[in-house]
Enzyme design. Structure first.
Site, PDB file in Angstrom:
ATOM      1  CE  LYS A  35      -0.706   0.385   5.024  1.00 15.98           C
ATOM      2  NZ  LYS A  35      -1.721   0.439   6.096  1.00 15.98           N
ATOM      3  CB  THR A  42       8.326  -1.180   8.917  1.00 13.20           C
ATOM      4  OG1 THR A  42       6.902  -1.112   8.983  1.00 13.20           O
ATOM      5  CG2 THR A  42       8.922  -0.475  10.126  1.00 13.20           C
ATOM      6  N   GLY A 184      14.522  -1.312  25.112  1.00 11.39           N
ATOM      7  CA  GLY A 184      14.816  -2.322  24.104  1.00 11.39           C
ATOM      8  C   GLY A 184      15.673  -1.761  22.985  1.00 11.39           C
ATOM      9  CD  GLU A 189      19.324   0.075  16.644  1.00 13.81           C
ATOM     10  OE1 GLU A 189      19.943  -0.987  16.457  1.00 13.81           O
ATOM     11  OE2 GLU A 189      18.487   0.540  15.824  1.00 13.81           O
ATOM     12  CD  GLU A 205      12.549  -2.036  30.302  1.00 15.04           C
ATOM     13  OE1 GLU A 205      11.774  -2.949  30.643  1.00 15.04           O
ATOM     14  OE2 GLU A 205      12.577  -1.541  29.154  1.00 15.04           O
ATOM     15  CB  VAL A 239       5.061   5.408  31.540  1.00 15.39           C
ATOM     16  CG1 VAL A 239       4.352   6.698  31.131  1.00 15.39           C
ATOM     17  CG2 VAL A 239       6.567   5.600  31.539  1.00 15.39           C
ATOM     18  CG  HIS A 447      48.429  -8.658  13.877  1.00 14.95           C
ATOM     19  ND1 HIS A 447      47.850  -8.422  15.105  1.00 14.95           N
ATOM     20  CD2 HIS A 447      49.568  -7.912  13.831  1.00 14.95           C
ATOM     21  CE1 HIS A 447      48.613  -7.570  15.786  1.00 14.95           C
ATOM     22  NE2 HIS A 447      49.664  -7.252  15.030  1.00 14.95           N
TER      23      HIS A 447
END
Length: 468
Positions: A35, A42, A184, A189, A205, A239, A447
Site C-alpha cells: 500500500k 517498515t 529495548g 538506538e 524501563e 509509565v 593482524h
C-alpha cells in the site's frame, strides 16, 4: 499484468519483497501487494535503514566533537543542520526503495499498489489510494504484512511530541530532553542518536534490566557503557499517564512493584515498548485464520496457516521480529511451495543492536544453558587487549564464546564492541557447520584486526589466550 497468479504476496517489506523475487526466480508467476508509495516496508522506509543513516551520522558527529582531538586532529565544534541530515536520510532510503522496484521489473514481479484484503482462499482484493478496486486470483497467498509499534495505555501518540520510532526519525530539531519509554533495541538506538546530537536522554524501563533477552553479563556491561555516554536510566519503573502542553510532556511514573507516583518532564517522548503484528483490513478473522494470544498467525513447518493456500512469514508469525529473519522465512516458504527442501535454523539468527559500541549475539545465553542443564565452558576476551581496537582508541567491550563442555561445539556468542554486528557472522558460519571453539582458535586471523578478539575468545574457552 495478469489477474491470475501462482502466488500473491501481501506486504512489500524485507520478507515480502524477497519472497516475491525468489518465487519469480523459481518460475512462479508472482505479484506483490503493497500500500505504500514505495517498496521496502517498515524496514527500508521508517525503520532499519533510516535509523542506521542517523546512527552513522551521529557517530561521525560524536567523533568530531569528542575524539578527533585525541589523534591531534584539531577542528572547530561541529554544527548540526537537521534539515540537511533528514534530506540525506531520505536520499538513502529512496535509492534503496527504488532499487527494489528495479528488481521487481528485472524478475517480472508485478507490484499491485494498494491495500490488500483476503476475501477468500485464492482471492485478494486490492484497493489503491486512488482508483478502482480489483480482485486478483491466485493459487497461494503469502501474508508478509510485518508489524507496528505497540501502543501504551495512557500515552497517546501524536508523532510530534509523543512519538513512535516513525516520529523519532523525522524530528525537525534536537530535543532538549528526550524521554524513551522502553529499554529495548529501538529505544536505545534512537536514544543514542539524539544523545550524540546534544539531547538529554532518559530511558524509563519497566523491568530491572535493558534488552531482557540479552545475555545478562553483556547486558550489564552494555548499560554501564551507555551510562558512561550520558544516557540516564530509570529502571523497574512504569509509565501510567502523559499530559502535553505546547512545549512539554509530563509523564506520570510509578515503581513497577507499586509505590508513590512522580512526574518526569521532557519535550519529546519516544514510546518504544515493542512491536505487534499488523493485519489491519486484511480480513484474516473472517476467514478463520488461527492466531495465538499475542496475535501472531499460527503456521505449520511449511509456513501454511490452518486455511489451505494461505501462508505467513516474518513479524506476522512467532519468532524474532527481525528483517533478516523475515527474509529467511520468505525464501524458505516459497522454496517449499516450489517443491524444494529447505530449513531455517532460528537458533542461528543473529541479533544486533547498532549503538556504538554495537552489541551482537547468536545462539544461546549463559542463562539459557544453565536453565537447560547444559554443561559449558566460556571464553572471554576484552577489546582493550586487541591491537586494532587499541589503535582505533575504541576499546569498550568484549567477545564471549560459549561451547559445550564435552564436545567443544559452539553454542552461542555474545559480542559488545566495535563492529560487533559484522564480527558475529564468523560465529554464525561456524555454528551453521556444527563447528567447535577449537575450529575458531585454529583459524588464522589477519593482524591487526578486530576479528582477532574472536579468535582469542575461542582460545580462552580452552584456557590458552595469548594476549591476556
Amino acid at each position: 499484468m495478469s489477474d491470475k497468479y501462482d502466488l500473491v504476496v501481501i506486504g512489500g517489506g524485507p520478507g515480502g519483497y524477497v519472497a516475491a523475487i525468489r518465487a519469480a526466480q523459481l518460475g512462479l508467476k508472482t505479484a506483490c501487494v503493497e500500500k505504500r508509495e514505495a517498496l521496502g516496508g517498515t524496514c527500508l522506509n521508517i525503520g532499519c535503514i533510516p535509523s542506521k543513516a542517523l546512527l552513522n551520522a551521529s557517530e561521525k558527529y560524536s567523533e568530531v566533537e569528542h575524539h578527533l582531538g585525541d589523534f591531534g586532529i584539531e577542528v572547530s565544534a561541529p554544527k548540526l543542520n537537521v534539515k540537511k541530515l533528514m534530506e540525506k536520510k531520505t536520499e538513502i532510503v529512496t535509492g534503496l526503495t527504488d532499487g527494489i522496484g528495479f528488481l521487481f521489473k528485472k524478475n517480472k514481479v508485478d507490484w499491485l499498489q494498494g491495500t490488500g484484503k483476503v476475501t477468500a482462499p485464492g482471492k485478494v482484493e486490492v484497493t489503491p489510494a486512488n482508483g478502482k478496486k480489483q480482485t486478483v486470483e491466485c493459487d497461494r497467498i503469502l501474508i508478509a504484512t510485518g508489524s507496528e509499534p505497540t501502543p501504551l495505555p495512557g500515552v497517546e501518540v501524536d508523532e510530534k511530541q509523543i512519538v513512535t520510532s516513525t516520529g523519532a526519525l523525522e524530528l525537525t530539531k534536537v530535543p532538549k530532553h528526550l524521554i524513551v519509554i522502553g529499554g529495548g533495541v529501538i529505544g536505545l538506538e534512537l536514544g543514542s542518536v539524539w544523545k550524540r546530537f546534544g539531547a538529554k536522554v532518559t530511558v524509563v524501563e519497566f523491568l530491572d534490566r535493558i534488552v531482557p533477552t540479552m545475555d545478562q553479563d553483556v547486558g550489564k556491561r552494555f548499560k554501564r557503557t551507555l551510562e558512561k555516554q550520558g544516557i540516564e536510566f530509570r529502571m523497574s519503573t512504569k509509565v501510567t499517564g502523559a499530559k502535553t502542553t505546547k512545549t512539554q510532556v509530563t509523564l506520570t511514573l510509578e515503581p513497577a512493584a507499586g509505590g508513590d507516583a512522580e512526574e518526569l518532564k521532557g519535550d519529546v517522548v519516544l514510546v518504544a515498548i515493542g512491536r505487534r503484528p499488523y493485519f489491519e483490513s486484511l480480513g484474516l478473522d473472517d476467514l478463520g485464520v488461527e492466531r495465538d494470544k499475542r496475535g501472531f498467525i499460527q503456521v505449520d513447518e511449511d509456513y501454511q496457516t490452518n486455511v489451505e493456500g494461505i501462508f505467513a512469514i516474518g513479524d506476522a508469525i512467532p519468532g524474532p521480529m527481525l528483517a533478516h529473519k523475515a527474509e529467511e522465512d520468505g525464501v524458505a516458504a516459497v522454496e517449499i511451495m516450489a517443491g524444494q527442501s529447505t530449513h531455517v535454523d532460528y537458533n542461528l539468527v543473529p541479533n544486533i543492536i547498532y549503538t556504538w559500541p554495537e552489541v551482537a549475539s547468536v545462539g544461546q545465553t549463559e542463562e539459557q544453558l544453565k536453565e537447560a542443564g547444559i554443561e559449558y565452558r566460556k571464553g572471554v576476551f576484552p577489546f582493550s587487549a586487541n591491537s586494532r581496537a587499541r589503535a582505533n582508541a575504541d576499546t569498550d567491550g568484549q567477545v564471549k564464546i560459549l561451547a559445550d563442555k564435552k564436545t567443544d561445539r559452539v553454542l552461542g556468542a555474545h559480542i559488545l564492541g566495535p563492529d560487533a554486528g559484522t564480527l558475529i557472522h564468523e560465529i554464525c558460519a561456524i555454528m551453521e557447520f556444527g563447528g567447535s571453539a577449537e575450529d575458531v582458535a585454529r583459524t588464522c586471523h589477519g593482524h591487526p584486526t578486530l576479528s582477532e578478539a574472536v579468535k582469542e575468545a575461542a582460545l580462552a574457552v580452552d584456557g590458552r589466550p595469548i594476549h591476556i
